[in-house]
Design a protein around this motif. Structure first.
Motif, mmCIF file in Angstrom:
data_model
loop_
_atom_site.group_PDB
_atom_site.id
_atom_site.type_symbol
_atom_site.label_atom_id
_atom_site.label_comp_id
_atom_site.label_asym_id
_atom_site.label_seq_id
_atom_site.Cartn_x
_atom_site.Cartn_y
_atom_site.Cartn_z
ATOM 1 N N GLY A 24 31.202 36.297 12.912
ATOM 2 C CA GLY A 24 29.824 35.823 13.020
ATOM 3 C C GLY A 24 28.859 36.645 12.174
ATOM 4 N N ARG A 25 29.199 37.896 11.977
ATOM 5 C CA ARG A 25 28.410 38.783 11.116
ATOM 6 C C ARG A 25 28.855 38.681 9.652
ATOM 7 N N LYS A 26 29.859 37.828 9.420
ATOM 8 C CA LYS A 26 30.408 37.617 8.071
ATOM 9 C C LYS A 26 30.892 38.934 7.454
ATOM 10 N N MET A 27 31.603 39.699 8.282
ATOM 11 C CA MET A 27 32.127 40.985 7.842
ATOM 12 C C MET A 27 33.646 40.919 7.785
ATOM 13 N N SER A 28 34.210 41.550 6.779
ATOM 14 C CA SER A 28 35.669 41.627 6.669
ATOM 15 C C SER A 28 36.175 42.805 7.504
ATOM 16 N N LEU A 29 37.480 42.783 7.755
ATOM 17 C CA LEU A 29 38.095 43.919 8.438
ATOM 18 C C LEU A 29 37.830 45.209 7.675
ATOM 19 N N SER A 41 43.875 47.892 9.520
ATOM 20 C CA SER A 41 44.999 47.468 10.366
ATOM 21 C C SER A 41 44.745 47.785 11.842
ATOM 22 N N LYS A 42 44.009 48.855 12.115
ATOM 23 C CA LYS A 42 43.678 49.195 13.506
ATOM 24 C C LYS A 42 42.824 48.088 14.111
ATOM 25 N N ILE A 43 41.829 47.632 13.377
ATOM 26 C CA ILE A 43 40.958 46.578 13.884
ATOM 27 C C ILE A 43 41.745 45.281 14.042
ATOM 28 N N SER A 44 42.609 44.998 13.089
ATOM 29 C CA SER A 44 43.444 43.805 13.173
ATOM 30 C C SER A 44 44.308 43.832 14.431
ATOM 31 N N ARG A 45 44.936 44.967 14.711
ATOM 32 C CA ARG A 45 45.779 45.091 15.908
ATOM 33 C C ARG A 45 44.956 44.952 17.178
ATOM 34 N N MET A 46 43.737 45.482 17.171
ATOM 35 C CA MET A 46 42.877 45.337 18.341
ATOM 36 C C MET A 46 42.494 43.869 18.536
ATOM 37 N N ILE A 64 28.157 48.014 15.434
ATOM 38 C CA ILE A 64 28.255 47.391 14.113
ATOM 39 C C ILE A 64 27.881 45.910 14.190
ATOM 40 N N TYR A 65 28.317 45.246 15.269
ATOM 41 C CA TYR A 65 28.074 43.811 15.408
ATOM 42 C C TYR A 65 26.721 43.494 16.036
ATOM 43 N N ARG A 66 25.981 44.551 16.371
ATOM 44 C CA ARG A 66 24.638 44.421 16.950
ATOM 45 C C ARG A 66 24.620 43.633 18.263
#
Length: 83
Positions: A24-29, A41-46, A64-66
């Motif tokens: 929704g924030r149009k942010m990549s991993l 990869s940590k964020i992907s696994r989460m 970060i996502y406010r």
């Protein structure tokens, strides 16, 4: 032989919500990972529920996502359940 941790319903649910917020924030991993000093990869696994998510990690992502208020409190509480 090492065993792989299977995603749980709670983990997939929380991870899915975090992924929706990131998208929704149009942010990549990579963008999020760079801001937090983590590996993408940590964020992907989460996000897939394959890795436990500490409440502090949830809180960091929500900054970060406010995300604030009740939504933040609810997601951090779910993070306490899934470790």
């Amino acid at each position: 032989m090492a065993t792989t941790k299977q995603p749980t319903v709670i983990g997939r649910g929380l991870g899915g919500e975090l992924r929706v917020l990131r998208e929704g924030r149009k942010m990549s991993l990579k963008e999020v990972a760079d801001l937090l000093g983590w590996q993408a990869s940590k964020i992907s696994r989460m996000e897939t529920g394959k890795q436990g998510i500490r409440p502090a990690d949830v809180a960091s992502l929500l900054v970060i996502y406010r995300v604030i208020g009740r939504d933040r409190d609810r997601l951090v509480k779910v993070g306490r359940t899934f470790r």
